[in-house]
Design a protein around this motif. Structure first.
Motif, PDB file in Angstrom:
ATOM      1  N   UNK A 178      42.443  40.384  43.249  1.00 18.68           N
ATOM      2  CA  UNK A 178      43.835  40.673  43.636  1.00 18.68           C
ATOM      3  C   UNK A 178      44.862  39.977  42.735  1.00 18.68           C
ATOM      4  N   UNK A 179      44.685  38.695  42.488  1.00 18.85           N
ATOM      5  CA  UNK A 179      45.675  37.999  41.672  1.00 18.85           C
ATOM      6  C   UNK A 179      45.540  38.334  40.191  1.00 18.85           C
ATOM      7  N   UNK A 232      42.374  47.342  46.045  1.00 14.49           N
ATOM      8  CA  UNK A 232      42.163  46.840  44.684  1.00 14.49           C
ATOM      9  C   UNK A 232      40.762  47.164  44.162  1.00 14.49           C
ATOM     10  N   UNK A 267      47.008  41.741  39.133  1.00 12.94           N
ATOM     11  CA  UNK A 267      48.467  41.787  39.108  1.00 12.94           C
ATOM     12  C   UNK A 267      49.033  40.898  38.003  1.00 12.94           C
TER      13      UNK A 267
END
Lengths: 642, 642
Positions: free
Chosen positions: A178-179, A150, A182
């Motif tokens: 990361x979250x 990422x 996405x």
């Protein structure tokens, strides 16, 4: 404070806020704990008379003071710093004791320190290239074939979009990435801050929720703190706000505050200024429908001591030979580390200073005036609690500093106040001796601000009420000429006209303060010009900086001997040069680089060890000056024998 | 150590090395300072009995111990950790106390996870150029002529001394500088940390109080965490310590922990590993007379998931197609931001990883093995909870990962334990069927560690108690063959012999675990070799990494089919390659740069989507393998019909 002490409830109006106080505590201390702002510049020693409050009910232990009139005492006025609580109390803080007076959007109100309309980044000569950049990115979604991690995906996308590499990423962003990437379907808005050659990611957001890119420029003055809210994508100033520096309660000038910090520690002074700046940020954000978290950076200019204290760094060596500042060019600092409440990863930039007694505010002023662009020699005069003078051109700059005191900012004088609604800012005396004054916003007057003080002195001098030595002509029979606190005083507004029902006047002490201040500034100018061997007439341009500067009458400033008597067209008011220069640097990396070059190359001229300065200062202690021939346009009066 | 203490000369044989010791110092400590290796696994508490030495002459203060026989005491044997120096001494270190563990796996040493004696930075091929530098400076005192600010004075002195510029300074240092520099009379020790191209000041101290420059290298394994304390000025490893990863309670493998973090949040897992590392740091410091504040940097290697969790970053996408790690090359991070308790401005460095399933521990292993230096193709096998395999040379590297489970680390098996005192680490079955085991330190056994498990399986297979399919031959009538938890089990040590009075045995499940683990590793090797179309014989060198690796018997590891059946001389145990490589990077900026190049250029081979791997794995599920002809030196037995 022990359990044995009785406790009482003290209610403050107009806030209607109640706090528990112990027997014997002063009203001022209780007010501080209740977060009720009460003016005070003497540090609670009962000598400045600024902290008067009205005890509406309850029992107190009073302390005699010549700073209160009999009428005031009868009406319940006390000095809150000298008055001890002996029962439950109801206390009213009158407007003149509370600097938190709102501007309410009237013309010429609180923003006298920060007028917006006449500054335009596009006229600075710099290109918009802010220290904070916001980049919109669409990252390719990862696949089994394109399986980079990422962080690499993000950094590669930034490089493709901006050409920037070597970008650092704080751990909070690593944890979000990361979250967030996405959840936002890889449509990201990334905010980058320049950290001296490299860039750091200070925010990632889903592109759709991204609001813009905002910063704050702050001028930390000894007396006044000014903040501007800036849109970093357009260069526009969105709003401005100002407040007195709460450190005033620890001493009105830089030296007193350094001493206080050595005696009681730095922490209370640090907390005071950090709170002031956070309050200004909060206020600016509220008014622009932003939250402090939306602010990505703060840039601060201030004198060397103010900046050091703000950073939590001891200024003690600045006042000791050889007068060494702890630092001149602070690196970019995570704002959270100095207690600023903005974006958690936001950056504090500081404008580099020149010397212990000529700080980043003056570097910023040089950038605001663009002295560096012309081969002609210009003069920059910054009028604040200290007066700093710069003379220079595109090749060189020379600077000095002289102590002016807070008079120009409406502080430290009997009926002084900040330039807020109700402040008398203009005074005229007609030929028949009638006094006309103007108060900001047309409100019933509450006091006299800096420009009002200058106007008053100039006018009563012109009217012959003051002599060239700055003394009242006590032979005059005038009802306005009274005695206050064992000194002559002159009433500008009678009690019946004023907000508080008290006379508003100017004392001999106030006049002495103003004359000392103007003499110091003028002497500084004279010394610098002599050092480079040019005359006043050789000056191409005079830039007058300082919140106060914008509102003074040039002729009157000259005729009291504050400014040299030159062609008025050469004199330009640039407003708060400190905050303007700081803004320019936040908006232009080139300007910041230039500022660092200027700060390190400008020559500092130490006045305190210069015999010429004392000579010049003594000669400037007259109105307008001992050498009346220097002020040909001021009518001329003979120098009195002294 | 004060001047009041008497000093003595202690000479160690057979090295014939003399060192000055102070009265009351233990012989073990003196030996350590003299770089004389003496075994010790209990941390100098007098309980392991490994550190016995012989006092040939001189006076010592002894300490009674049941670990020495009367005869030994009579012959001058003492426990060096409990024996204090009271005069000049001549000391002999007997061979059993100085078992310098070589790659051939002769004898067990003290710190099985971290043997120190056989690693020497000078043999890594890198130059000592640590990520943390300590510079001694004498700054010129400020004068009216030399009146630069404190920070510029410091930065200029650093530049003169080191040539470094663009150095950043955190605010805590800015706050310390004015007083500290004057209090120390401008004799300063400055510690600098490399932050990817630039340097940051992370500590200033008065030169006289400066202690040295220390760092910690950590290998965060899924099962075991190992830390080494390093003197960054000499490159020497001062001490080592290991513990199980406390995250084991959240799941024994990486996948289980990811799932757990998604269910219950990341925080408990983060706290567990941070606490483990802080505990190890505290322990190492205590034993070396340092405080955690003396530690300037930590460098961590670990698999991608362990490292992400340690940094507080979700590893969730690592287990989801397309298996994307949050980051591969973490930037240097202020250690305080991840909860590490070292120097407040200390830095955490992470070893860059290769892919979601091949982490920085493998990059570090490549650096430790120096695969990159030879044109010949080498193999690196890292045996931990995951087995990672690298094949490559100076031009290229190819890698893969396979799940081995924690059996090799003595975890997840019925009577498993870490390789500590009392762990059964060696098992032999004589021709007449007698079982001889050895426990670490000779203590009553407490369980079976990884190498003991491998030994046991190998021996009971050789003895015919296990078939080639890894199943017990239940037709045998043996009192050691019992049933435990509904499965067959085999007793290694009877209750009467053990520390806890309970049988220590190996179950069918334990054997299945070990076989799955060794099959995964062997299959991984096979797949990689096929991918590059070379045979086992073409391998120039096989490096076996992993704390476990040092202590296994090569022949037995081959005969159960863990390692390929090649010339034993080609097989080198490199100990914990992860922590060794990490240490090398902390000591050499070049090594760290090389590691980043290797990490980004190494090709990852995904086994989970490779049909060959499942074939190879299935074929490797026998002892030693389905294809018995691959193991010619293992005697050969027919494949049983299954």
């Amino acid at each position: 404070m022990t359990d044995a002490l009785k406790k009482y409830l003290v209610t403050f109006f107009p806030e209607n806020k109640t706090i528990t106080a112990v027997e014997g505590e002063t009203i001022l201390k209780a007010a501080e704990r209740a977060d009720i702002y009460v003016n005070s510049i003497c540090g609670g020693e009962g000598t400045c008379g600024k902290c008067r409050v009205i005890v509406r009910s309850g029992e107190v232990q009073k302390h005699a003071s010549s700073l209160l009139s009999e009428k005031e005492i009868k009406n319940g006025y006390v000095l809150s710093c000298m008055t001890k609580i002996l029962s439950d109390l109801v206390v009213e803080v009158p407007p003149e004791s509370s600097s938190l007076q709102s501007a309410e959007g009237k013309e010429e109100t609180s923003n006298r320190f920060s007028s917006l309309s006449d500054w335009d980044f596009n006229k600075t000569g710099f290109t918009l290239d802010p220290l904070i950049r916001k980049v919109r990115l669409h990252l390719p979604s990862p696949t089994l074939e394109d399986n980079q991690d990422d962080l690499s995906r993000l950094l590669n996308a930034i490089r493709r979009e901006t050409g920037l590499s070597g970008i650092t990423t704080p751990i909070s962003i690593l944890r979000e990435l990361p979250n967030l990437s996405r959840d936002s379907n890889w449509d990201l808005s990334v905010t980058l801050a320049e950290l001296g050659g490299s860039w750091e990611i200070i925010r990632i957001q889903p592109e759709e929720s991204s609001k813009g890119n905002f910063g704050i420029a702050v001028d930390i003055g000894t007396t006044t703190v000014v903040a501007h809210l800036i849109n970093l994508e357009t260069g526009l100033t969105l709003d401005a706000a100002a407040t007195y520096n709460s450190q005033i309660t620890f001493g009105e000038d830089v030296i007193k505050r350094i001493i206080r910090s050595e005696e009681d520690g730095l922490k209370p002074l640090v907390q005071a200024i950090v709170q002031d700046i956070n309050d200004l940020i909060g206020k600016l954000c509220l008014e622009s429908n932003l939250t402090p978290d939306d602010i990505n950076a703060v840039i601060c200019a201030g004198n060397t001591t103010m900046l050091a204290i703000f950073l939590g760094i001891t200024p003690r060596n600045i006042r000791r030979e050889p007068y060494i500042p702890p630092l001149s060019d602070p690196p970019p600092i995570p704002a959270v580390q100095v207690g600023l409440k903005i974006n958690d990863n936001g950056i504090l930039y500081c404008v580099p200073g020149i010397a212990g007694w000529v700080g980043g505010d003056i570097t910023a002023g040089i950038i605001a005036a663009r002295i560096d662009r012309s081969p002609a020699v210009s003069l920059l005069i910054d009028i604040g609690t200290n007066g700093e003078i710069v003379v220079g051109n595109q090749e060189w700059q020379l600077t000095c500093s002289c102590s002016a005191g807070p008079a120009f900012e409406g502080s430290g004088i009997a009926c002084g106040c900040r330039a807020v609604a109700g402040a008398i800012d203009k005074v005229d005396i007609t030929d028949d001796g009638t006094i006309n004054y103007r108060s900001i916003g047309g409100d019933p007057p509450i006091g006299i601000c800096g420009s009002g003080l200058l106007d008053t002195v100039s006018e009563i001098f012109r009217a012959g009420i003051l002599g060239r030595d700055g003394r009242f002509d006590l032979t005059r029979k005038e009802k306005r000429l009274i005695e206050f606190d064992d000194q002559p005083a002159y009433i500008i507004a009678f009690a019946a006209e004023t907000a508080e029902g008290r006379d508003i006047f100017i004392t001999q002490g106030d006049i002495d303060n103003l004359i000392r201040a103007k003499a110091a500034v003028y002497a500084g100018i004279s010394v610098l010009l002599k050092a480079i061997e040019i005359g006043e007439k050789d000056i191409e341009q005079v830039y007058v900086s300082g919140g106060f500067g914008n509102y003074i009458n040039i002729d009157r400033a000259i005729c009291i001997g504050l400014l040299p008597d030159i062609d008025r067209k050469k004199i330009l008011f640039i407003g708060n040069g400190s905050v303007r220069g700081a803004k320019t640097m936040l908006l232009s990396r080139e300007a910041r680089k230039l500022a660092r070059d200027i700060a390190s190359s400008t020559t500092y001229f130490e006045l305190s060890t210069d015999n010429n300065f004392m000579d010049e200062y003594t000669r400037a202690m007259f109105l307008p000056h001992t050498d009346i021939e220097n002020f040909p346009s001021c009518g001329g009066k003979e120098v009195p024998k002294v």
